[in-house]
Design a protein around this motif. Structure first.
Motif, short mmCIF file in Angstrom:
data_model
loop_
_atom_site.label_atom_id
_atom_site.label_comp_id
_atom_site.label_asym_id
_atom_site.label_seq_id
_atom_site.Cartn_x
_atom_site.Cartn_y
_atom_site.Cartn_z
N GLY A 101 0.81 -1.21 0.00
CA GLY A 101 0.00 0.00 0.00
C GLY A 101 0.84 1.26 0.00
N LYS A 102 0.20 2.39 -0.22
CA LYS A 102 0.89 3.67 -0.25
C LYS A 102 1.48 4.00 1.11
CE LYS A 102 0.28 8.48 -1.70
NZ LYS A 102 -0.69 9.49 -2.20
N HIS A 103 2.78 4.26 1.13
CA HIS A 103 3.51 4.58 2.37
C HIS A 103 3.39 3.46 3.40
CE1 HIS A 103 4.09 8.49 0.67
NE2 HIS A 103 2.82 8.85 0.79
N GLY A 104 3.15 2.22 2.91
CA GLY A 104 3.09 1.08 3.82
C GLY A 104 1.83 1.00 4.66
N LYS A 158 14.10 -1.33 3.33
CA LYS A 158 14.06 -0.13 2.50
C LYS A 158 13.55 1.07 3.29
CE LYS A 158 13.25 -2.86 -1.68
NZ LYS A 158 12.26 -3.23 -2.74
N ARG A 159 12.52 0.82 4.12
CA ARG A 159 11.95 1.89 4.94
C ARG A 159 12.93 2.33 6.00
NH1 ARG A 159 9.12 6.39 5.21
NH2 ARG A 159 7.81 6.57 7.07
N ARG A 160 13.72 1.39 6.54
CA ARG A 160 14.71 1.73 7.55
C ARG A 160 15.73 2.71 6.98
NH1 ARG A 160 19.68 0.63 8.81
NH2 ARG A 160 19.91 -0.83 7.07
N LYS A 161 16.19 2.44 5.77
CA LYS A 161 17.17 3.33 5.13
C LYS A 161 16.55 4.70 4.87
CE LYS A 161 19.82 -0.38 2.94
NZ LYS A 161 20.28 -0.97 1.65
N SER A 162 15.27 4.69 4.49
CA SER A 162 14.57 5.96 4.25
C SER A 162 14.44 6.75 5.54
CB SER A 162 13.19 5.68 3.66
OG SER A 162 12.44 6.87 3.51
N LEU A 163 14.15 6.06 6.64
CA LEU A 163 14.01 6.73 7.94
C LEU A 163 15.33 7.31 8.41
CD1 LEU A 163 11.64 4.26 9.85
CD2 LEU A 163 11.08 6.55 9.00
N GLU A 164 16.42 6.64 8.09
CA GLU A 164 17.74 7.15 8.47
C GLU A 164 17.98 8.53 7.85
OE1 GLU A 164 20.54 4.20 7.26
OE2 GLU A 164 20.25 2.97 9.05
N LYS A 165 17.61 8.68 6.58
CA LYS A 165 17.78 9.97 5.90
C LYS A 165 16.83 11.02 6.49
CE LYS A 165 19.25 7.90 1.52
NZ LYS A 165 18.96 7.76 0.05
N ILE A 166 15.60 10.61 6.77
CA ILE A 166 14.61 11.53 7.34
C ILE A 166 15.08 12.05 8.69
CG2 ILE A 166 12.28 11.68 8.31
CD1 ILE A 166 11.38 9.71 6.12
N VAL A 167 15.57 11.14 9.52
CA VAL A 167 16.04 11.52 10.86
C VAL A 167 17.27 12.41 10.75
CG1 VAL A 167 17.10 10.64 12.97
CG2 VAL A 167 15.09 9.51 12.03
N GLU A 168 18.18 12.09 9.86
CA GLU A 168 19.40 12.88 9.70
C GLU A 168 19.07 14.33 9.33
OE1 GLU A 168 23.57 12.85 7.09
OE2 GLU A 168 22.01 11.37 6.70
N GLU A 169 18.16 14.50 8.39
CA GLU A 169 17.78 15.85 7.96
C GLU A 169 17.05 16.59 9.08
OE1 GLU A 169 15.51 15.42 4.42
OE2 GLU A 169 17.19 14.68 3.22
N ALA A 170 16.17 15.88 9.80
CA ALA A 170 15.42 16.51 10.89
C ALA A 170 16.34 16.92 12.03
CB ALA A 170 14.35 15.54 11.41
N VAL A 171 17.32 16.08 12.34
CA VAL A 171 18.27 16.39 13.41
C VAL A 171 19.10 17.61 13.04
CG1 VAL A 171 20.37 15.59 14.58
CG2 VAL A 171 18.39 14.08 14.38
#
Length: 221
Positions: free
Chosen positions: A104-107, A141-154
């Protein structure tokens, strides 16, 4: 996982009652005879047999697999579901030609399925169990995506000394985010809101040195 105490005129009858009630298959349970029972004399002084049936993990793995296969067959008749367990966690992997549709969209569909399977499995057990559902390596795949999201947010939280609110996430994704944030200094994370719109907030808290400096200033005032 689950223990059932049953009474009947004989040990075999007591065991059979439990087997039929739960649909147990061979090697999915063990039996501990608590009372052998006694037929009595001319019906007098009879005593029921009492058994304790312990249901194994293999039963829960099978039931979980069958439950998901039944649901997902609506989308794919050839769907394959594999289940393994470790401790109180059950890891489910789904292989399907329509994996994108199942995720599904965005899991969202994946998250909903995991929630449903969690409810189903825990209704069978006496103890709280956890289900981790994956399809097409979506979690990795989502874990890698979250790593980038967290890095930018931090980076934003640290540079602007502010708080950053992320998009709504499933519980298993929020847990990953909190774990990732712990690797960074000067920020903390927490969740706000209610499901299914619960979000993670990454907030600037400063360093210990900055904290001491603010304390010293306050003390001097």
């Amino acid at each position: 996982m689950k223990k059932v105490i049953e009474r009947a005129p004989s040990v075999n009858e007591a065991i059979e009652k439990v087997v039929k009630r739960y649909g147990l298959e061979e090697n999915e349970y063990t039996v501990n005879v608590l009372e052998k029972g006694f037929q009595g004399i001319f019906g007098l002084f009879s005593k029921e047999a009492v058994v304790e049936v312990s249901i194994k993990k293999s039963y829960f793995e099978r039931r979980l697999r069958e439950f998901l296969e039944d649901i997902l067959s609506v989308v794919d008749n050839n769907v394959k579901v594999s289940v393994r367990s470790s401790g109180r966690s059950f890891f489910v992997d789904v292989d399907s030609e329509n994996v994108g549709r199942l995720i599904g969209k965005h899991g969202k569909t994946l998250g909903a399925l995991q929630h449903i399977t969690m409810i189903f499995l825990n209704r069978l057990s006496d103890t709280k169990l956890n289900v981790i559902l994956d399809m097409g390596d979506y979690r990795e795949k989502r874990r890698k995506s979250l790593e980038k999201i967290v890095e930018e947010a931090v980076k934003k939280a640290l540079s602007e000394k502010t708080k950053v609110m992320l998009d709504p996430m499933f519980a298993f994704e929020r847990r990953q985010v909190h774990k990732l944030v712990k690797k960074y200094k000067g920020v903390t994370s927490y969740s706000v809101g209610v499901e299914p719109y619960r979000r993670v907030v990454i907030e600037y808290v400063g360093t210990k040195r900055e904290g001491r400096r603010r304390h010293d200033i306050k003390e001097s005032i």
